[in-house]
Scaffold this motif. Sequence first.
Motif, mmCIF file in Angstrom:
data_model
loop_
_atom_site.group_PDB
_atom_site.id
_atom_site.type_symbol
_atom_site.label_atom_id
_atom_site.label_comp_id
_atom_site.label_asym_id
_atom_site.label_seq_id
_atom_site.Cartn_x
_atom_site.Cartn_y
_atom_site.Cartn_z
ATOM 1 N N ALA A 1 49.068 42.985 37.530
ATOM 2 C CA ALA A 1 49.332 43.569 36.454
ATOM 3 C C ALA A 1 48.219 43.238 35.439
ATOM 4 C CB ALA A 1 50.792 43.233 35.984
ATOM 5 N N PRO A 2 47.935 44.141 34.522
ATOM 6 C CA PRO A 2 47.007 43.616 33.295
ATOM 7 C C PRO A 2 47.747 42.769 32.427
ATOM 8 C CG PRO A 2 47.464 46.066 33.716
ATOM 9 C CD PRO A 2 48.237 45.466 34.503
ATOM 10 N N PRO A 3 47.046 41.781 31.596
ATOM 11 C CA PRO A 3 45.375 42.059 31.620
ATOM 12 C C PRO A 3 44.781 41.592 32.968
ATOM 13 C CG PRO A 3 46.088 40.093 30.561
ATOM 14 C CD PRO A 3 47.381 40.920 30.821
ATOM 15 N N LEU A 4 43.993 42.333 33.602
ATOM 16 C CA LEU A 4 43.191 41.903 34.968
ATOM 17 C C LEU A 4 42.444 40.780 34.868
ATOM 18 C CD1 LEU A 4 42.669 45.518 36.446
ATOM 19 C CD2 LEU A 4 44.386 43.950 36.901
ATOM 20 N N PRO A 5 42.439 40.019 35.902
ATOM 21 C CA PRO A 5 41.420 38.840 35.594
ATOM 22 C C PRO A 5 39.928 39.357 35.994
ATOM 23 C CG PRO A 5 42.748 39.004 37.940
ATOM 24 C CD PRO A 5 43.218 40.031 36.951
ATOM 25 N N ALA A 6 39.021 38.633 35.538
ATOM 26 C CA ALA A 6 37.625 39.047 35.800
ATOM 27 C C ALA A 6 37.110 39.339 37.140
ATOM 28 C CB ALA A 6 36.797 38.118 35.104
ATOM 29 N N GLY A 7 37.598 38.508 37.833
ATOM 30 C CA GLY A 7 37.360 38.385 39.294
ATOM 31 C C GLY A 7 38.552 37.883 40.326
ATOM 32 N N ASN A 8 38.500 37.668 41.282
ATOM 33 C CA ASN A 8 39.286 37.269 42.269
ATOM 34 C C ASN A 8 40.022 36.045 41.680
ATOM 35 O OD1 ASN A 8 38.803 39.190 44.012
ATOM 36 N ND2 ASN A 8 37.536 38.102 45.400
ATOM 37 N N ILE A 9 41.343 35.671 41.877
ATOM 38 C CA ILE A 9 42.158 34.521 41.504
ATOM 39 C C ILE A 9 42.047 33.697 42.865
ATOM 40 C CG2 ILE A 9 44.363 33.558 41.055
ATOM 41 C CD1 ILE A 9 45.012 36.066 39.506
ATOM 42 N N THR A 10 41.644 32.514 42.848
ATOM 43 C CA THR A 10 41.673 31.562 44.120
ATOM 44 C C THR A 10 42.660 30.391 43.845
ATOM 45 O OG1 THR A 10 39.727 30.376 43.054
ATOM 46 C CG2 THR A 10 39.285 32.238 44.472
ATOM 47 N N ILE A 11 42.962 30.058 44.986
ATOM 48 C CA ILE A 11 43.914 28.647 44.903
ATOM 49 C C ILE A 11 43.296 27.830 46.193
ATOM 50 C CG2 ILE A 11 46.105 27.714 45.074
ATOM 51 C CD1 ILE A 11 47.360 30.490 44.508
ATOM 52 N N ASP A 12 42.955 26.901 45.752
ATOM 53 C CA ASP A 12 42.360 25.978 46.928
ATOM 54 C C ASP A 12 43.178 24.876 47.328
ATOM 55 O OD1 ASP A 12 39.518 27.098 47.233
ATOM 56 O OD2 ASP A 12 39.104 26.587 45.282
#
Length: 206
Positions: free
Chosen positions: A149-160
């Motif tokens: 849902a907006p606001p959309l992130p600039a790119g992928n969200i990552t979880i390491d």
Amino acid sequence: MLSRRTPERGFSLIELMVVMAVMAMMMMMAAPSFSVWIANSRIRVTAESVLSGLQAAKSEAVSRNTRVRFQLTTTLDNTCLLSTTGVNWVINLDPNVNASEVEGLCATPASPLAAPFILQTRPAAAGSGATAVAATASSLVFNGLGRIAPPLPAGNITIDINNPAGGTCFAVGGELTCLRIVITPAGQVRMCDPNPDLPAGDPRIC
């Protein structure tokens, strides 16, 4: 008539000591590999827990056709805070578009009818030792279409996910198979291996 004495069977003390010494040497040689296996198993347990939480949040959003929030938290009691290094997760409805609605309320009984509208909680690292999480966002929301849902992130969200107590990741020259969860703005969720040395085309590669 004298009976012939049957010789006793068994191991001599020297034979037993030799066998024990050989077994000890084999165990010492196997110990490093075994510890790496345990660390990798703990990483996978945590990664699969986070992945299942994200998939559950997305499924709830689509089935209810509403906003559902997934967040990483420091604890699951009422001292909880959102954290990009949190090893626990909480899923709740998000009618108030409030990222911090569950903070300080993570022990509230699950209910879709009363704030903070918790649906599920889980300690992501339960039974998986000293695993560590490092995310680019502590909270994200799926909409009724299963997208972010907006606001959309600039790119992928990552979880390491890694295990510092067990060693270092292949990606930085270590022995551990560390894992990454990737969530695209379109809502695709997948688990992958961030090791840059994997061959091109390998399905595990991030």
